[in-house]
Design a protein around this motif. Sequence first.
Motif, PDB file in Angstrom:
ATOM      1  N   ALA A  19       0.844  -1.194   0.000  1.00 54.22           N
ATOM      2  CA  ALA A  19       0.000   0.000   0.000  1.00 54.22           C
ATOM      3  C   ALA A  19       0.883   1.249   0.000  1.00 54.22           C
ATOM      4  CB  ALA A  19      -0.917   0.001   1.219  1.00 54.22           C
ATOM      5  N   LEU A  20       2.032   1.153   0.688  1.00 55.64           N
ATOM      6  CA  LEU A  20       2.971   2.265   0.781  1.00 55.64           C
ATOM      7  C   LEU A  20       4.368   1.769   0.405  1.00 55.64           C
ATOM      8  CD1 LEU A  20       1.719   3.674   4.204  1.00 55.64           C
ATOM      9  CD2 LEU A  20       1.222   4.606   1.934  1.00 55.64           C
ATOM     10  N   PRO A  21       4.668   1.657  -0.893  1.00 57.64           N
ATOM     11  CA  PRO A  21       5.964   1.101  -1.299  1.00 57.64           C
ATOM     12  C   PRO A  21       7.160   1.906  -0.800  1.00 57.64           C
ATOM     13  CG  PRO A  21       4.730   1.913  -3.204  1.00 57.64           C
ATOM     14  CD  PRO A  21       3.831   2.012  -2.029  1.00 57.64           C
ATOM     15  N   ASP A  22       7.004   3.202  -0.660  1.00 54.64           N
ATOM     16  CA  ASP A  22       8.116   4.017  -0.156  1.00 54.64           C
ATOM     17  C   ASP A  22       8.465   3.657   1.289  1.00 54.64           C
ATOM     18  OD1 ASP A  22       8.303   5.317  -2.581  1.00 54.64           O
ATOM     19  OD2 ASP A  22       7.184   7.084  -1.923  1.00 54.64           O
ATOM     20  N   GLU A  23       7.459   3.261   2.065  1.00 55.20           N
ATOM     21  CA  GLU A  23       7.713   2.850   3.446  1.00 55.20           C
ATOM     22  C   GLU A  23       8.559   1.585   3.475  1.00 55.20           C
ATOM     23  OE1 GLU A  23       5.392   1.337   7.444  1.00 55.20           O
ATOM     24  OE2 GLU A  23       4.270   2.529   5.983  1.00 55.20           O
ATOM     25  N   PHE A  24       8.257   0.628   2.586  1.00 53.97           N
ATOM     26  CA  PHE A  24       9.079  -0.580   2.508  1.00 53.97           C
ATOM     27  C   PHE A  24      10.519  -0.215   2.166  1.00 53.97           C
ATOM     28  CE2 PHE A  24      11.210  -3.453  -0.449  1.00 53.97           C
ATOM     29  CZ  PHE A  24      11.528  -4.471   0.436  1.00 53.97           C
ATOM     30  N   TYR A  25      10.704   0.647   1.157  1.00 49.66           N
ATOM     31  CA  TYR A  25      12.052   1.034   0.740  1.00 49.66           C
ATOM     32  C   TYR A  25      12.800   1.697   1.899  1.00 49.66           C
ATOM     33  CZ  TYR A  25      15.869   2.990  -1.954  1.00 49.66           C
ATOM     34  OH  TYR A  25      17.115   3.318  -2.416  1.00 49.66           O
ATOM     35  N   GLU A  26      12.142   2.584   2.629  1.00 48.43           N
ATOM     36  CA  GLU A  26      12.774   3.242   3.770  1.00 48.43           C
ATOM     37  C   GLU A  26      13.194   2.231   4.824  1.00 48.43           C
ATOM     38  OE1 GLU A  26      10.682   6.610   5.451  1.00 48.43           O
ATOM     39  OE2 GLU A  26      10.005   7.208   3.438  1.00 48.43           O
ATOM     40  N   ARG A  27      12.328   1.266   5.089  1.00 46.69           N
ATOM     41  CA  ARG A  27      12.665   0.239   6.083  1.00 46.69           C
ATOM     42  C   ARG A  27      13.840  -0.621   5.630  1.00 46.69           C
ATOM     43  NH1 ARG A  27       7.912  -1.736   9.758  1.00 46.69           N
ATOM     44  NH2 ARG A  27       6.651   0.150   9.835  1.00 46.69           N
TER      45      ARG A  27
ATOM     46  N   ILE B 107      16.282   0.313   3.557  1.00 43.24           N
ATOM     47  CA  ILE B 107      17.490   1.143   3.670  1.00 43.24           C
ATOM     48  C   ILE B 107      17.898   1.287   5.132  1.00 43.24           C
ATOM     49  CG2 ILE B 107      18.414   3.472   3.294  1.00 43.24           C
ATOM     50  CD1 ILE B 107      18.099   1.641   0.755  1.00 43.24           C
ATOM     51  N   ASP B 108      16.934   1.536   6.021  1.00 44.33           N
ATOM     52  CA  ASP B 108      17.239   1.665   7.451  1.00 44.33           C
ATOM     53  C   ASP B 108      17.846   0.386   8.016  1.00 44.33           C
ATOM     54  OD1 ASP B 108      16.385   4.281   7.550  1.00 44.33           O
ATOM     55  OD2 ASP B 108      14.419   3.812   8.427  1.00 44.33           O
ATOM     56  N   ALA B 109      17.382  -0.760   7.553  1.00 43.24           N
ATOM     57  CA  ALA B 109      17.913  -2.034   8.041  1.00 43.24           C
ATOM     58  C   ALA B 109      19.385  -2.213   7.678  1.00 43.24           C
ATOM     59  CB  ALA B 109      17.088  -3.195   7.491  1.00 43.24           C
ATOM     60  N   HIS B 110      19.814  -1.578   6.595  1.00 47.49           N
ATOM     61  CA  HIS B 110      21.209  -1.680   6.146  1.00 47.49           C
ATOM     62  C   HIS B 110      22.100  -0.592   6.743  1.00 47.49           C
ATOM     63  CE1 HIS B 110      21.118  -4.836   3.020  1.00 47.49           C
ATOM     64  NE2 HIS B 110      19.839  -4.522   2.945  1.00 47.49           N
ATOM     65  N   ARG B 111      21.479   0.423   7.325  1.00 47.15           N
ATOM     66  CA  ARG B 111      22.241   1.562   7.847  1.00 47.15           C
ATOM     67  C   ARG B 111      23.272   1.099   8.875  1.00 47.15           C
ATOM     68  NH1 ARG B 111      20.409   6.009   6.567  1.00 47.15           N
ATOM     69  NH2 ARG B 111      18.210   5.457   6.740  1.00 47.15           N
ATOM     70  N   ASP B 112      24.467   1.619   8.748  1.00 45.01           N
ATOM     71  CA  ASP B 112      25.587   1.366   9.667  1.00 45.01           C
ATOM     72  C   ASP B 112      26.121  -0.065   9.615  1.00 45.01           C
ATOM     73  OD1 ASP B 112      25.462   4.033  10.586  1.00 45.01           O
ATOM     74  OD2 ASP B 112      23.914   3.491  12.046  1.00 45.01           O
ATOM     75  N   LEU B 113      25.734  -0.846   8.601  1.00 43.59           N
ATOM     76  CA  LEU B 113      26.315  -2.174   8.421  1.00 43.59           C
ATOM     77  C   LEU B 113      27.504  -2.069   7.478  1.00 43.59           C
ATOM     78  CD1 LEU B 113      23.165  -4.453   7.880  1.00 43.59           C
ATOM     79  CD2 LEU B 113      24.444  -4.075  10.001  1.00 43.59           C
ATOM     80  N   SER B 114      28.497  -2.910   7.696  1.00 49.34           N
ATOM     81  CA  SER B 114      29.601  -2.999   6.739  1.00 49.34           C
ATOM     82  C   SER B 114      29.063  -3.662   5.472  1.00 49.34           C
ATOM     83  CB  SER B 114      30.739  -3.837   7.324  1.00 49.34           C
ATOM     84  OG  SER B 114      30.330  -5.199   7.435  1.00 49.34           O
ATOM     85  N   THR B 115      29.847  -3.622   4.409  1.00 47.83           N
ATOM     86  CA  THR B 115      29.440  -4.281   3.170  1.00 47.83           C
ATOM     87  C   THR B 115      29.211  -5.769   3.413  1.00 47.83           C
ATOM     88  OG1 THR B 115      30.625  -2.665   1.832  1.00 47.83           O
ATOM     89  CG2 THR B 115      30.104  -4.764   0.778  1.00 47.83           C
ATOM     90  N   GLN B 116      30.100  -6.398   4.160  1.00 50.13           N
ATOM     91  CA  GLN B 116      29.961  -7.827   4.455  1.00 50.13           C
ATOM     92  C   GLN B 116      28.692  -8.093   5.268  1.00 50.13           C
ATOM     93  OE1 GLN B 116      33.353  -9.570   6.390  1.00 50.13           O
ATOM     94  NE2 GLN B 116      32.465 -11.608   6.434  1.00 50.13           N
ATOM     95  N   GLN B 117      28.414  -7.260   6.255  1.00 50.19           N
ATOM     96  CA  GLN B 117      27.209  -7.419   7.060  1.00 50.19           C
ATOM     97  C   GLN B 117      25.947  -7.200   6.212  1.00 50.19           C
ATOM     98  OE1 GLN B 117      28.281  -4.457   9.974  1.00 50.19           O
ATOM     99  NE2 GLN B 117      28.609  -6.016  11.561  1.00 50.19           N
ATOM    100  N   SER B 118      26.015  -6.242   5.302  1.00 52.44           N
ATOM    101  CA  SER B 118      24.886  -5.954   4.417  1.00 52.44           C
ATOM    102  C   SER B 118      24.596  -7.139   3.507  1.00 52.44           C
ATOM    103  CB  SER B 118      25.183  -4.694   3.594  1.00 52.44           C
ATOM    104  OG  SER B 118      24.105  -4.358   2.758  1.00 52.44           O
ATOM    105  N   HIS B 119      25.644  -7.734   2.966  1.00 51.48           N
ATOM    106  CA  HIS B 119      25.467  -8.928   2.125  1.00 51.48           C
ATOM    107  C   HIS B 119      24.887 -10.082   2.941  1.00 51.48           C
ATOM    108  CE1 HIS B 119      27.217  -7.138  -1.355  1.00 51.48           C
ATOM    109  NE2 HIS B 119      28.457  -7.121  -0.897  1.00 51.48           N
TER     110      HIS B 119
END
Length: 68
Positions: free
Chosen positions: A11-19, A21-33
Motif C-alpha cells: 500500500a505504501l511502497p516508499d515505506e518498505f524502501y525506507e525500512r 534502507i534503514d535495516a542496512h544503515r551502519d552495516l559494513s558491506t559484508q554485514q549488508s550482504h
Amino acid sequence: MTQLFTQSNFALPDEFYERLIDAHRDLSTQQSHAMNAALVLLLSNHIGDMGVVADALAKARAVAQHTD
C-alpha cells in the motif's frame, strides 16, 4: 504452481524502501550482504513454493546481469 507476482503489492511502497534502507544503515558491506542473504532465505521459506522462488531467483539474476 503459483505464479510469481511482480507488481508492487505494498500500500505504501516508499515505506518498505525506507525500512529496507534503514535495516542496512551502519552495516559494513559484508554485514549488508549477510543481511540480504538471510532476508532471501527467510522470505523464500515464507513463500514455500519452489517454483515461485526459482522464478524469483531467475528474474533477480537477470536484473543483476544487466546492471553495470
